[in-house]
Design an enzyme around this catalytic site. Structure first.
Site, PDB file in Angstrom:
ATOM      1  N   GLY A 239      -5.930 -23.596 -17.347  1.00 20.46           N
ATOM      2  CA  GLY A 239      -5.908 -22.604 -16.275  1.00 20.46           C
ATOM      3  C   GLY A 239      -6.918 -21.492 -16.343  1.00 20.46           C
ATOM      4  O   GLY A 239      -7.040 -20.701 -15.400  1.00 20.46           O
ATOM      5  N   TYR A 316      -9.351 -25.495  -0.242  1.00 21.63           N
ATOM      6  CA  TYR A 316      -8.876 -24.192  -0.734  1.00 21.63           C
ATOM      7  C   TYR A 316      -9.678 -23.023  -0.182  1.00 21.63           C
ATOM      8  O   TYR A 316      -9.485 -21.887  -0.637  1.00 21.63           O
ATOM      9  CB  TYR A 316      -8.997 -24.084  -2.253  1.00 21.63           C
ATOM     10  CG  TYR A 316      -8.552 -25.247  -3.102  1.00 21.63           C
ATOM     11  CD1 TYR A 316      -7.208 -25.619  -3.149  1.00 21.63           C
ATOM     12  CD2 TYR A 316      -9.449 -25.922  -3.908  1.00 21.63           C
ATOM     13  CE1 TYR A 316      -6.802 -26.654  -3.969  1.00 21.63           C
ATOM     14  CE2 TYR A 316      -9.043 -26.960  -4.741  1.00 21.63           C
ATOM     15  CZ  TYR A 316      -7.714 -27.327  -4.764  1.00 21.63           C
ATOM     16  OH  TYR A 316      -7.313 -28.330  -5.587  1.00 21.63           O
ATOM     17  N   CYS A 344     -16.951 -36.066  10.545  1.00 19.35           N
ATOM     18  CA  CYS A 344     -16.477 -35.657  11.869  1.00 19.35           C
ATOM     19  C   CYS A 344     -15.165 -34.887  11.782  1.00 19.35           C
ATOM     20  O   CYS A 344     -14.093 -35.397  12.141  1.00 19.35           O
ATOM     21  CB  CYS A 344     -16.346 -36.886  12.742  1.00 19.35           C
ATOM     22  SG  CYS A 344     -17.957 -37.641  12.965  1.00 19.35           S
ATOM     23  N   GLU A 345     -15.250 -33.684  11.256  1.00 16.03           N
ATOM     24  CA  GLU A 345     -14.114 -32.763  11.128  1.00 16.03           C
ATOM     25  C   GLU A 345     -14.707 -31.370  11.164  1.00 16.03           C
ATOM     26  O   GLU A 345     -15.713 -31.114  10.480  1.00 16.03           O
ATOM     27  CB  GLU A 345     -13.441 -32.897   9.746  1.00 16.03           C
ATOM     28  CG  GLU A 345     -12.767 -34.192   9.442  1.00 16.03           C
ATOM     29  CD  GLU A 345     -11.347 -34.289   9.975  1.00 16.03           C
ATOM     30  OE1 GLU A 345     -10.771 -33.243  10.348  1.00 16.03           O
ATOM     31  OE2 GLU A 345     -10.832 -35.409  10.026  1.00 16.03           O
TER      32      GLU A 345
HETATM   33  C1  LIG Z   1      -4.431 -29.067 -13.819  1.00 20.80           C
HETATM   34  C2  LIG Z   1      -3.739 -28.899 -15.104  1.00 20.80           C
HETATM   35  C3  LIG Z   1      -4.413 -28.372 -16.208  1.00 20.80           C
HETATM   36  C4  LIG Z   1      -5.842 -27.913 -16.153  1.00 20.80           C
HETATM   37  O1  LIG Z   1      -6.044 -26.798 -15.379  1.00 20.80           O
HETATM   38  P1  LIG Z   1      -7.469 -26.089 -15.382  1.00 20.80           P
HETATM   39  O2  LIG Z   1      -7.294 -24.950 -14.471  1.00 20.80           O
HETATM   40  O3  LIG Z   1      -8.459 -27.071 -14.877  1.00 20.80           O
HETATM   41  O4  LIG Z   1      -7.758 -25.660 -16.782  1.00 20.80           O
HETATM   42  C5  LIG Z   1      -3.736 -28.290 -17.412  1.00 20.80           C
HETATM   43  N1  LIG Z   1      -2.446 -28.678 -17.517  1.00 20.80           N
HETATM   44  C6  LIG Z   1      -1.758 -29.190 -16.476  1.00 20.80           C
HETATM   45  C7  LIG Z   1      -0.359 -29.613 -16.670  1.00 20.80           C
HETATM   46  C8  LIG Z   1      -2.371 -29.306 -15.235  1.00 20.80           C
HETATM   47  O5  LIG Z   1      -1.686 -29.792 -14.205  1.00 20.80           O
END
Ligand SMILES: *Cc1c(COP(=O)(O)O)cnc(C)c1O
Length: 423
Positions: A239, A316, A344-345
């Site tokens: 994340g 997003y 085509c969108e």
């Molecule tokens: C998508 C995901 C990640 C990776 O997220 P990043 O933001 O790309 O680092 C890690 N663990 C799980 C369970 C995920 O679904």
């Protein structure tokens, strides 16, 4: 830090002018830097060198076999979310002992294959899934190592589509039900409860949500200990955000410093699942301007890449920096344009209302930070063959996925015989 810089008046990836790739392979195409990938992996790995840990690269961010092979060679495992990803990870040489399996809808077949491969553990997302895994494990005579994915109910302050740890999310088990589920899981014959998992979202630009989530998880681990349930692995997910525009996300080192005090004395192995932070800025999407078009109120630059090649802007509203490949172009007069593709969108755009130097038809543009959630989300919509992927290593480049052909587009399709003309 990445290896896409201007040199000798044009954009290079490491020591390769990206125009050379365009000349040999055509456009659009994805280009990745080997040096950047390796550097990013080691920045993460070394930040946590004082804590026993496993890095399981979140391969949904980029699952090309060559990328996975690089990760495996550098010592990474894989965070998988499907049987297809298990197949790819094993093919690329990722050791099963470093594979963790997440996702809310694992099928019995996927569970069986993962058990047979003897992966490190399943990150389990519901009570029903705990039972399903136990049953499949019994049927193949194995014990499944599991961690329960806890929903810590913290707001990661990111896009709702990539926020996963709040009460309204489909992911994980609510923290107030966790103890009950752990007790239940521990009573089953074919599960070995070894971990706690929490992944709260993606593109996080602050360490606070990580810390808040971890505090809840650490408290849970303590409670579990009191109940005789001894956890060995603490999985903090992935994340960590990257710079697409002006964001100033924490570095892996900052994350390590923020969480170390909470985890270092627990005697646990940390599992981490970074995806975007490893590959995001290690890749670009190279495209060529086809036409210019002055609309009533807007100016459009039509390029040969589209939403089917890179869906993040459409899906997003994501921002990707767009740079002219010729450095000289940066100094031209700027105008506000939409960069759009041939699909085509109306939702098919790579940039909206963007102040960019004048680009002439035929010129190359680099869509930056496209290494994560880029090619993996590509589709054949509008019957557009998927574009090639290229890996640059120093002064050389290698095709790591060929451009699809029109025959690839119809592979597997059949016209049933009753539709054949007989008269
Ligand atoms: C998508 C995901 C990640 C990776 O997220 P990043 O933001 O790309 O680092 C890690 N663990 C799980 C369970 C995920 O679904």
């Amino acid at each position: 830090m990445h290896s896409f810089e201007y040199q000798h008046g044009e954009l290079y990836c490491e020591q390769v002018p990206v125009s050379r790739v365009a000349k040999e392979l055509g456009t659009p195409c994805y280009i990745y830097s080997h040096a950047t990938l390796v550097r990013h992996f080691h920045a993460y790995d070394s930040a946590f060198k004082n804590i026993p840990h496993v890095i399981a690269f979140a391969m949904k961010a980029n699952s090309n076999l060559a990328i996975l092979r690089i990760m495996a060679k550098e010592g990474s495992g894989a965070d998988i979310v499907s049987g297809g990803e298990l197949f790819r990870a094993l093919k690329a040489g990722v050791p099963a002992s470093k594979i963790v399996f997440a996702g809310v809808g694992k099928s019995p077949d996927e569970i069986r294959d993962a058990l047979k491969a003897d992966i490190l553990m399943f990150n389990v997302e519901s009570s029903a899934e705990i039972h399903a895994i136990n049953e499949v494990a019994a049927s193949v005579g194995k014990k499944a190592r599991i961690a329960l994915r806890i929903n810590p109910d913290v707001d990661p302050k990111t896009h709702p589509y990539i926020s996963t740890g709040m009460k309204k999310s489909k992911f994980g088990i609510a923290s107030d039900r966790a103890l009950e589920e752990y007790k239940m899981a521990s009573s089953l014959s074919h599960t070995d409860v070894v971990g706690v998992h929490a992944h709260i979202g993606s593109q996080l630009t602050d360490v606070t949500p990580f810390v808040d989530s971890l505090k809840k998880v650490v408290a849970l681990i303590d409670t579990l200990k009191g109940q005789g349930i001894n956890i060995r692995y603490l999985n903090i997910g992935g994340g960590l955000g990257i710079t697409y525009s002006e964001e100033k996300p924490p570095l892996p080192q900052d994350l390590a410093e923020a969480i170390s005090p909470l985890v270092k004395d627990l005697g646990l192995t940390l599992v981490m699942e970074p995806g975007r932070v490893i590959v995001g800025n290690a890749g670009i999407l190279l495209t060529r301007a086809l036409y210019e078009k002055a609309g009533e109120t807007k100016h459009f630059v039509i390029v040969d890449a589209a939403m089917n090649d890179l869906i993040r802007p459409s899906l997003y509203g994501a921002y990707h920096d767009i740079r002219p490949v010729k450095e000289e172009a940066i100094r031209r007069t700027k105008q506000t344009v939409d960069i759009v593709g041939p699909v085509c969108e109306s939702g098919d755009f790579l940039a909206k209302d963007r102040l960019l130097p004048n680009v002439k038809p035929g010129e190359l543009l680099a869509v930056m930070s496209a290494g994560a959630y880029g090619f993996v989300m590509a589709s054949n919509y509008n019957s557009r063959p998927r574009v090639p992927e290229v890996l640059v290593n120093g002064g050389e480049f290698h095709v790591i996925r060929e451009r699809e052909t029109c025959d690839d587009l119809i592979r597997g399709e059949r016209i049933p015989s009753f539709l054949n003309e007989t008269e």
